[in-house]
Enzyme design. Structure first.
Site, PDB file in Angstrom:
ATOM      1  N   TYR A 121       0.856  -1.194   0.000  1.00 52.97           N
ATOM      2  CA  TYR A 121       0.000   0.000   0.000  1.00 52.97           C
ATOM      3  C   TYR A 121       0.890   1.242   0.000  1.00 52.97           C
ATOM      4  O   TYR A 121       1.877   1.286   0.744  1.00 52.97           O
ATOM      5  CB  TYR A 121      -0.893   0.014   1.252  1.00 52.97           C
ATOM      6  CG  TYR A 121      -1.669   1.303   1.416  1.00 52.97           C
ATOM      7  CD1 TYR A 121      -2.965   1.418   0.931  1.00 52.97           C
ATOM      8  CD2 TYR A 121      -1.086   2.414   2.015  1.00 52.97           C
ATOM      9  CE1 TYR A 121      -3.673   2.603   1.048  1.00 52.97           C
ATOM     10  CE2 TYR A 121      -1.792   3.611   2.138  1.00 52.97           C
ATOM     11  CZ  TYR A 121      -3.079   3.701   1.645  1.00 52.97           C
ATOM     12  OH  TYR A 121      -3.762   4.880   1.752  1.00 52.97           O
ATOM     13  N   GLU A 174      -3.251   7.547  -4.128  1.00 53.60           N
ATOM     14  CA  GLU A 174      -3.159   6.282  -3.395  1.00 53.60           C
ATOM     15  C   GLU A 174      -3.058   5.098  -4.359  1.00 53.60           C
ATOM     16  O   GLU A 174      -3.771   5.048  -5.360  1.00 53.60           O
ATOM     17  CB  GLU A 174      -4.414   6.115  -2.523  1.00 53.60           C
ATOM     18  CG  GLU A 174      -4.407   4.854  -1.672  1.00 53.60           C
ATOM     19  CD  GLU A 174      -5.748   4.627  -0.974  1.00 53.60           C
ATOM     20  OE1 GLU A 174      -5.851   4.923   0.225  1.00 53.60           O
ATOM     21  OE2 GLU A 174      -6.695   4.160  -1.636  1.00 53.60           O
TER      22      GLU A 174
END
Ligand code: GDP
Ligand code: MN
Length: 379
Positions: free
Chosen positions: A101, A189
């Site tokens: 992530y 993101e």
């Protein structure tokens, strides 16, 4: 403005962030065409501006044309958390060794940017943050100093990314930071950021929020605004440079200042009406701005009356009154207009309007009375 995944990936690609080859498809046949172009296996992905598409059945792997047809048919029209899928992104499928992530966002209280990196990607980051917060390496970034490769290298090691991924991941994070800052994002993101068995690091998903306040220096963002999904009133208003938000009611609102515009919505509600829009014309209440505002409201078929609420400060009410008259000379308005004019030069402003008042153009002395009148006229 939130971007769709495919738009986010296009944005990433401009900054050299590796993404998979793919294409958009609005029909089953188009999906098949893209799959044949990029090569099997492919992933068929719902394009909706909401997370958790995978869990909701909006991300499917296809190894044959028949599977592409089945999945494209199944996903188009699917309702994912209230968002109906109208478009697909089909890309060449990646093999996954590891899912990470990575994100950059604004840390407002600390007046800094915040990088978040975790070796536990692919799952919702909120879950990782709640159950295993130490698995997220937080990196506060001074916006003046930025992010250099040396810092990024330490960061990927701190986050526990696999050795094989570190060098590429560090470069990718520097590129993502550039995309986030130079590209004026509020959020950039990647979840998951993957390491393939072949040792490649790349972005498998993209979540990008652009900072609308920076739109003036990004004419290229226009291509991200999908006409088909947008309120036509808001598009018209934006073309005219107005600060407008469409609502569902029948009283069109024009006010100077965002605070007064919001109070105006409240007062209209308070007296039993409902606003058709929010519209702040700011300090520029001249004839051009007023004409533009009246045109946009006039084109809204739900509008039955228009409430112009001006409190003169730096904006002088006599200029506003002049602006209203000039605007009315240019635009034919279908609904009656109720004006409340107060503040700097209000007396002069009302005097300018006095000879022109009739049952289609009325003034009221207070905001409350003007709201009552506008709401009554909208019935
Ligand atoms: P989200 O659920 O909305 O976040 O959608 P994602 O784009 O993140 O996809 C969800 C999951 O699908 C990912 O975490 C992956 O596990 C899987 N996935 C997506 N693309 C691929 C791919 O190219 N290959 C493989 N093997 N899995 C993928
Ligand atoms: Mn994802």
């Amino acid at each position: 403005m939130d971007l769709f995944e495919y738009q986010g990936k296009q944005y990433f690609a401009r900054y050299g962030i590796p993404v998979s080859p793919g294409g958009v498809a609005d029909t089953v046949e188009e999906a098949l065409g893209v799959a044949e172009r990029v090569g099997f296996p492919v992933v068929v992905k719902a394009q909706v501006k909401v997370g958790g598409r995978g869990k909701a059945g909006g991300v499917k792997l296809a190894t044959t044309p028949d599977e592409v047809r089945t999945h494209a048919r199944g996903i188009l029209g699917l309702d994912i958390k209230g968002h109906v899928v109208q478009r697909l992104w089909v890309e060449h499928a990646s093999e996954i060794a590891k899912e990470y992530y990575a994100s950059f966002t604004l840390d407002r209280p600390n007046k800094a940017h915040l990088g978040m990196l975790s070796a536990q990607g692919g799952v919702e980051i909120e879950v990782v943050a709640a159950e295993n917060p130490e698995a997220i390496a937080m990196l506060p970034i001074d916006p003046v100093r930025g992010l250099d490769v040396a810092t990024a290298r330490r960061w990927v090691a701190d986050a526990g990314l696999d050795e094989a991924a570190r060098a590429q991941a560090a470069d990718l994070l520097v590129a993502l930071y550039r995309c986030y800052t130079e590209g004026d994002c509020d959020l950039a993101e990647i979840n998951p950021l993957i390491l393939t068995p072949g040792g490649e690091v790349h972005a498998l998903d993209a979540k990008v929020t652009l900072d609308d306040n920076a739109a003036f220096r990004h004419p290229e963002w226009d291509e991200f605004r999908g006409d088909e999904f947008e309120d036509p009133r808001e598009r018209r208003a934006r073309e005219k440079g107005l600060n407008y938000i469409g609502l569902d009611g029948s009283v069109g609102i024009i006010a100077n200042g965002a605070g007064l515009a919001m109070s105006t919505l409240d007062v209209v509600n308070q007296v039993g009406g409902s606003a058709a829009n929010f519209l702040d014309i700011g300090g520029g209440a001249n004839a051009d701005v007023m004409a533009a505002a009246l045109e946009v409201i006039n084109a809204d078929p739900k509008v039955r009356s228009i409430f112009v609420n001006i409190f003169g400060g730096i904006t002088r009410v006599d200029e506003v009154a002049q602006g209203v008259l000039e605007a009315l000379a240019r635009v034919e308005i279908a609904s009656p207009i109720v004006l409340r004019l107060d503040g700097t030069n209000a007396v002069e402003g009302r005097a300018i309007l006095a000879p022109h008042l009739n049952d289609r153009l009325v003034t009221e002395p207070t905001m409350l009375e003007a709201a009552r009148r506008a709401v009554a006229l909208a019935r």
